[in-house]
Design an enzyme around this catalytic site. Structure first.
Site, short mmCIF file in Angstrom:
data_model
loop_
_atom_site.label_atom_id
_atom_site.label_comp_id
_atom_site.label_asym_id
_atom_site.label_seq_id
_atom_site.Cartn_x
_atom_site.Cartn_y
_atom_site.Cartn_z
N GLU A 146 -0.06 57.38 -43.13
CA GLU A 146 1.33 57.74 -43.71
C GLU A 146 2.15 58.52 -42.44
OE1 GLU A 146 0.78 59.95 -47.25
OE2 GLU A 146 -0.38 58.14 -48.41
N ASP A 165 -6.42 54.96 -50.12
CA ASP A 165 -7.11 56.46 -50.41
C ASP A 165 -6.53 56.64 -51.94
OD1 ASP A 165 -4.32 56.98 -50.22
OD2 ASP A 165 -4.59 58.70 -48.96
N LYS A 177 -4.69 52.03 -41.86
CA LYS A 177 -3.21 52.71 -42.25
C LYS A 177 -3.22 54.03 -42.11
CE LYS A 177 -1.78 52.54 -46.61
NZ LYS A 177 -1.35 54.00 -46.91
N GLU A 207 7.08 52.78 -49.54
CA GLU A 207 6.66 52.92 -50.94
C GLU A 207 7.95 53.76 -51.60
OE1 GLU A 207 2.98 54.79 -51.62
OE2 GLU A 207 3.24 55.22 -53.54
N ASP A 222 -7.73 53.09 -44.99
CA ASP A 222 -6.59 53.88 -45.15
C ASP A 222 -7.10 55.40 -44.80
OD1 ASP A 222 -4.07 54.73 -45.72
OD2 ASP A 222 -4.36 54.57 -48.05
O1 KIV Z 1 -3.67 54.26 -50.94
C1 KIV Z 1 -2.96 53.21 -51.43
O2 KIV Z 1 -3.31 52.58 -52.38
C2 KIV Z 1 -1.91 52.93 -50.52
C3 KIV Z 1 -1.08 51.63 -51.26
C4 KIV Z 1 -0.68 51.83 -52.43
C5 KIV Z 1 0.00 51.47 -50.51
O3 KIV Z 1 -1.51 53.43 -49.84
#
Ligand code: KIV
Length: 278
Positions: A117, A46, A115, A184, A85
């Site tokens: 968070e 994202d 993914k 992160e 994401d």
């Molecule tokens: O959105 C993104 O680029 C990320 C990574 C940096 C892990 O979540």
């Protein structure tokens, strides 16, 4: 690179045996380049909101925008595992909404995983997605979708209590079914402990060298984004500078009538041309 696509079991099996190279990608062209360079995983992050769409943070990118870019990345990839994401508020509101939105990344985006968070509070979503057959990558430590609460992009887990909380979050998301967990912006020694304790690979970004893999943003690796550069970024090329120079040369040649040259032109048969102008 061509051939068999990397699978979720292969990512799990890499733990303790080989390091995983992960990179973000946002479109067909960047995905092809990163795939041919041999990445294990391409994350349609994202961070798209910031490095491609020009927003100040990741909060405003939508499901439709993420899916649009995920489709392009999937079309440009035949080796790396593609992870979509999930954007802010696409998975936090309810478990059923989370599963439906995650499913769209696989059905419409043609990603192989998603993914999200979050720590312990996202365990119900992770379990439900995995039960539905959707592989999930976790993401703890600095969570950019929390920027409003955090007041900026700051290094996390710098006290013993915060580090213990992070370790427990990482354990819980792994137990809930995540096949890998992004760490992160946390101290390297904390990431080392989390990596040792988790049964699944950790993928670090600003988390030191002991993680099971590393992820960076495509534009950062290639020097294409200079609005700000976090400490953990390494530019492996300066394509921003090279691109500006190439584009300036193009503009100069157009203005001076030097481009296009005869080698860039198409011809027409003389007779046809006479008939045309006659
Ligand atoms: O959105 C993104 O680029 C990320 C990574 C940096 C892990 O979540």
């Amino acid at each position: 690179m061509s051939g068999k696509r990397v699978t979720v079991p292969e990512i799990l099996a890499a733990k303790g045996h080989r390091k995983l190279a992960v990179m973000t990608a946002y479109d067909y062209a960047s995905a092809r380049i990163a795939d041919e360079a041999g990445m294990d995983v391409l994350l349609v992050g994202d961070s798209l909101a910031m490095v491609v769409l020009g927003h100040d943070d990741t909060l405003s990118v939508t499901m439709d925008e993420m899916l649009h870019h995920t489709k392009a990345v999937a079309r440009g990839t035949n080796h790396a595992l593609v992870v979509g994401d999930m954007p802010f508020l696409s998975y936090q509101v309810s478990v059923s909404e989370a599963v439906r939105n995650a499913g769209r990344f696989l059905k419409e985006g043609r990603a192989q995983a998603v993914k999200i968070e979050g720590g312990r509070e996202t365990a119900p979503q992770i379990r439900a997605m995995v039960d539905a057959g959707i592989p999930v990558m976790g993401h703890v430590g600095l969570r950019p979708q929390q920027v409003a609460r955090l007041g900026g992009f700051k290094v996390q887990s710098k006290t013993a209590a915060e580090a213990a909380h992070l370790l427990e979050d990482a354990r819980i998301v792994a137990e809930a079914g995540c096949f890998a967990v992004v760490l992160e912006a946390i101290p390297a020694r904390v990431a080392q402990v989390v990596t040792r304790e988790l049964p699944v690979p950790t993928i670090g970004i600003g988390a030191g060298r002991d993680c099971d893999g590393q992820v960076l943003v495509y534009h950062d690796v290639l020097g294409l984004f200079d609005r700000f550069t976090p400490r953990f970024v390494k530019n492996f090329a300066q394509l921003g500078t090279a691109s500006r120079e190439a584009l300036a040369r193009y503009a100069a040649e157009v203005r001076e009538g030097r481009f296009p040259g005869p080698e860039h032109e198409f011809s027409i048969d003389d007779e046809e041309f006479k008939r045309f102008i006659g």
